[in-house]
Scaffold this motif. Structure first.
Motif, mmCIF file in Angstrom:
data_model
loop_
_atom_site.group_PDB
_atom_site.id
_atom_site.type_symbol
_atom_site.label_atom_id
_atom_site.label_comp_id
_atom_site.label_asym_id
_atom_site.label_seq_id
_atom_site.Cartn_x
_atom_site.Cartn_y
_atom_site.Cartn_z
ATOM 1 N N MET A 1 0.841 -1.198 0.000
ATOM 2 C CA MET A 1 0.000 0.000 0.000
ATOM 3 C C MET A 1 0.877 1.249 0.000
ATOM 4 O O MET A 1 1.899 1.288 0.655
ATOM 5 C CB MET A 1 -0.888 0.049 1.254
ATOM 6 C CG MET A 1 -1.966 -1.024 1.323
ATOM 7 S SD MET A 1 -2.982 -0.747 2.792
ATOM 8 C CE MET A 1 -4.052 -2.187 2.701
ATOM 9 N N ASN A 2 0.402 2.304 -0.707
ATOM 10 C CA ASN A 2 1.090 3.590 -0.601
ATOM 11 C C ASN A 2 0.684 4.252 0.720
ATOM 12 O O ASN A 2 -0.150 3.724 1.462
ATOM 13 C CB ASN A 2 0.785 4.484 -1.805
ATOM 14 C CG ASN A 2 -0.708 4.789 -1.930
ATOM 15 O OD1 ASN A 2 -1.440 4.827 -0.939
ATOM 16 N ND2 ASN A 2 -1.159 5.021 -3.163
ATOM 17 N N THR A 6 -2.396 3.319 3.273
ATOM 18 C CA THR A 6 -2.011 2.841 4.606
ATOM 19 C C THR A 6 -2.729 3.640 5.684
ATOM 20 O O THR A 6 -3.255 3.080 6.656
ATOM 21 C CB THR A 6 -0.489 2.963 4.792
ATOM 22 O OG1 THR A 6 0.173 2.206 3.775
ATOM 23 C CG2 THR A 6 -0.069 2.435 6.153
ATOM 24 N N ARG A 7 -2.765 4.927 5.501
ATOM 25 C CA ARG A 7 -3.437 5.765 6.497
ATOM 26 C C ARG A 7 -4.933 5.501 6.518
ATOM 27 O O ARG A 7 -5.536 5.335 7.583
ATOM 28 C CB ARG A 7 -3.165 7.254 6.193
ATOM 29 C CG ARG A 7 -1.725 7.662 6.458
ATOM 30 C CD ARG A 7 -1.443 9.075 6.018
ATOM 31 N NE ARG A 7 -2.386 10.024 6.613
ATOM 32 C CZ ARG A 7 -2.390 11.325 6.363
ATOM 33 N NH1 ARG A 7 -1.496 11.828 5.519
ATOM 34 N NH2 ARG A 7 -3.253 12.123 6.933
ATOM 35 N N LEU A 8 -5.547 5.471 5.334
ATOM 36 C CA LEU A 8 -6.998 5.326 5.251
ATOM 37 C C LEU A 8 -7.484 3.970 5.753
ATOM 38 O O LEU A 8 -8.465 3.883 6.507
ATOM 39 C CB LEU A 8 -7.446 5.549 3.805
ATOM 40 C CG LEU A 8 -8.950 5.424 3.531
ATOM 41 C CD1 LEU A 8 -9.721 6.510 4.267
ATOM 42 C CD2 LEU A 8 -9.228 5.499 2.031
ATOM 43 N N LYS A 9 -6.785 2.901 5.368
ATOM 44 C CA LYS A 9 -7.293 1.556 5.647
ATOM 45 C C LYS A 9 -6.749 0.935 6.928
ATOM 46 O O LYS A 9 -7.405 0.052 7.508
ATOM 47 C CB LYS A 9 -6.967 0.651 4.458
ATOM 48 C CG LYS A 9 -7.641 1.094 3.156
ATOM 49 C CD LYS A 9 -7.233 0.205 1.990
ATOM 50 C CE LYS A 9 -7.882 0.678 0.686
ATOM 51 N NZ LYS A 9 -7.472 -0.154 -0.472
ATOM 52 N N LEU A 10 -5.577 1.385 7.377
ATOM 53 C CA LEU A 10 -4.961 0.725 8.521
ATOM 54 C C LEU A 10 -4.777 1.637 9.745
ATOM 55 O O LEU A 10 -5.133 1.263 10.862
ATOM 56 C CB LEU A 10 -3.602 0.136 8.113
ATOM 57 C CG LEU A 10 -3.632 -0.888 6.964
ATOM 58 C CD1 LEU A 10 -2.213 -1.312 6.611
ATOM 59 C CD2 LEU A 10 -4.482 -2.082 7.347
ATOM 60 N N ASP A 70 4.352 4.331 4.300
ATOM 61 C CA ASP A 70 3.695 3.224 3.592
ATOM 62 C C ASP A 70 4.204 1.890 4.114
ATOM 63 O O ASP A 70 5.143 1.814 4.907
ATOM 64 C CB ASP A 70 3.904 3.347 2.082
ATOM 65 C CG ASP A 70 5.373 3.309 1.682
ATOM 66 O OD1 ASP A 70 6.092 2.402 2.152
ATOM 67 O OD2 ASP A 70 5.815 4.183 0.905
ATOM 68 N N THR A 71 3.590 0.815 3.654
ATOM 69 C CA THR A 71 3.884 -0.519 4.200
ATOM 70 C C THR A 71 5.263 -1.032 3.802
ATOM 71 O O THR A 71 5.740 -2.025 4.366
ATOM 72 C CB THR A 71 2.814 -1.529 3.743
ATOM 73 O OG1 THR A 71 2.685 -1.461 2.309
ATOM 74 C CG2 THR A 71 1.467 -1.224 4.383
ATOM 75 N N GLU A 72 5.926 -0.368 2.860
ATOM 76 C CA GLU A 72 7.265 -0.789 2.470
ATOM 77 C C GLU A 72 8.331 -0.264 3.432
ATOM 78 O O GLU A 72 9.467 -0.723 3.406
ATOM 79 C CB GLU A 72 7.573 -0.290 1.042
ATOM 80 C CG GLU A 72 6.687 -0.903 -0.037
ATOM 81 C CD GLU A 72 6.814 -2.424 -0.067
ATOM 82 O OE1 GLU A 72 7.943 -2.934 -0.120
ATOM 83 O OE2 GLU A 72 5.763 -3.099 -0.001
#
Length: 513
Positions: A1-2, A6-10, A70-72
């Motif tokens: 995720m970008n 990442t912010r919106l969903k997690l 982000d998740t990376e």
């Protein structure tokens, strides 16, 4: 995720589980205006600083910063950035998250820890930790530090540094401190900060009667009609011996309370009448231990006393810190410029031959009044006090006029002079240099000094952004009190004060001096 996903969903769901989205969570929170950069005639701004998440325990009381990646990225990737923002904003907790977990830095203990996504602390948990570390657990302390800000729809909201000054002041009072010093650069909103402090304390059982002290009428009048306007219904200005106890917020000059002949009118009040005293520009008369004005503060020694200044005075004879203690908060001119709330300035130091080499008088030299002058060399510090050189102030007027012609002849300009006579001479010289404008607009140049009723009557027009005239004013000391002139672009120091700190009280809000 970008990062956005990442912010919106997690990250959002993990925070919003216990924090109110509308009143406690502020995303993409900008807290500076971006430093102003001047290159020639081009003016730009650097990027504003912003936090991904600012979490408020209550309105105006920030408690945590969260930086998202982000998740990376690793979970720690945004921590140092978040810590930097937290330090600037005086916030005790900083977090970083990549949507897989959180890492917390606790400024209260200096420790860090990793948290699962479902372990993000609640507002109550963070506030309890903060209150315990700061010694604010008692209900009395909680009442003070959580008192609400004044919030007006569409009105001014405190900037981040104003919130820090206000919150630190209330915390100091909650811990029993009753002498407090705030140092804030000119133009950063000291009176608005004072208003919020007064408003919040009046919401508690701690403060009912307030005294606001200044040493110039213009400061009092601007404050009553400006930042303190929401309290106008309960506000009065002390005039003569009329001391009406029915009001709650009193404004007065030191001179008024002391009396012209030392009548000590302040004793008409009971010594415990006031709960809170705001001392505006406390670096001047009130700072000296042997000052007649100090009697006012010492008489009301039961009250909480808050001194506010841009230039604290520390000499062998005078000390703000000796009386008020170390500042609970300092917001400097440098920081204000870096944040973009104050404009940078350019200093121009014209060099006149007579200033560099002095003015030599020979034996038998006669002045314009027919009096003999001593044989000596007069230095720059002697000009316009011990000796007046007509050609010099005419040359100064030419230099000022030339500068305005090369930039903007309608730039609001203040010329500080040695005394009233010097201000009169300078006004005349400037009029003669600008006769083309003065012919059609006689108030283009005015002298505004304490003895000049016509000049003082034009002060409101000078500080009004919508009024073009007067454009240039000469003064001696009347305007050295930090009068709010938001449109002032040019400040000229043709006096001795330049070496003693007046520059620190006057910084243009626009990018050239």
């Amino acid at each position: 995720m970008n990062e956005s996903d990442t912010r919106l969903k997690l990250i959002d769901p993990a925070i919003m589980k216990s924090w109110d989205r509308n009143t406690q969570v502020f995303t993409e929170y900008f807290f500076t205006s971006g430093e102003i950069v001047v290159r020639g005639s081009m003016v730009t701004r650097k990027d504003k600083k912003k936090a991904d998440y600012l979490l408020m325990y209550a309105p105006g009381i920030p408690i945590a910063i969260v930086e998202a990646k982000d998740t990376e990225h690793t979970v720690d990737a945004g921590l140092q950035q978040g810590m930097g923002y937290a330090q600037l904003l005086d916030i005790p907790f900083a977090y970083s998250s990549n949507g897989k977990g959180f890492v917390e830095h606790d400024f209260l203990t200096g420790k860090e820890r990793a948290l699962a996504m479902d372990e993000f602390p609640t507002p109550a948990e963070l506030w309890t930790r903060y209150s315990k570390a700061k010694g604010l657990e008692h209900p009395y302390s909680q009442e003070i530090v959580t008192a609400p800000y004044y919030q007006e729809h569409g009105g001014n909201h405190p900037r981040y540094y104003q919130c820090i000054a206000i919150n630190r002041t209330l915390e100091a009072i909650a811990r029993g401190k009753n002498r407090i010093l705030l140092v804030m650069a000119t133009g950063t909103g000291k009176t608005f900060t004072a208003f919020q402090i007064v408003h919040r304390l009046r919401q508690t059982t701690e403060v009912r009667k307030v005294l606001y002290l200044a040493d110039r009428n213009i400061l009092v009048d601007q404050t009553i009609d400006g930042d303190f306007k929401p309290l106008k219904r309960v506000t009065t200005k002390v005039v003569g011996r009329r001391l009406d106890s029915a009001y709650e917020v009193y404004f007065s000059l030191y001179q008024q309370l002391v009396g012209e002949n030392g009548e000590e009118i302040f004793r008409e009040f009971d010594s415990e009448f006031f709960d809170l005293i705001i001392v505006d520009e406390c670096h001047r008369g009130s700072a000296a231990a042997d000052s007649a004005w100090r009697k006012v503060l010492e008489y009301f020694n039961c009250a909480i006393q808050i001194g506010m200044t841009a230039t604290p005075k520390e000499t062998e004879e005078v000390s703000n810190i000796t009386y008020f203690g170390e500042p609970v908060y300092t917001y400097s001119l440098k920081q204000g410029i870096e944040d973009g709330f104050l404009a940078p300035y350019k200093v121009i130091r014209p060099k006149l031959n007579v200033d560099i080499y002095g003015y030599r008088t020979e034996e038998g030299t006669i002045d314009d009044r027919g009096e003999a002058l001593p044989k000596r060399v007069f230095e720059k510090q002697d000009f316009d006090s011990e000796i007046v050189i007509k050609e010099r102030y005419e040359e100064v007027a030419k230099r000022i006029t030339q500068f305005l012609k090369e930039t903007d002849r309608y730039s609001k300009t203040i010329v500080f002079c040695v005394d009233i006579e010097h201000a009169e001479n300078m006004r005349r010289a400037l009029v003669n240099e600008n006769a083309d404008i003065v012919r059609d607009h006689p108030t283009y140049i005015m002298k505004i000094t304490g003895d000049d009723r016509e000049g003082k009557a034009q002060l409101d027009n000078f500080i009004d952004p919508d009024e073009k005239y007067p454009t240039i004013v000469t003064t001696s000391k009347l305007l050295t009190t930090g009068v709010n002139c938001k449109t002032c672009k040019v400040v000229v120091l043709d006096n001795k004060f330049g070496e003693h700190g007046v520059q620190a009280d006057y910084r243009p809000r626009n990018p050239y001096l």
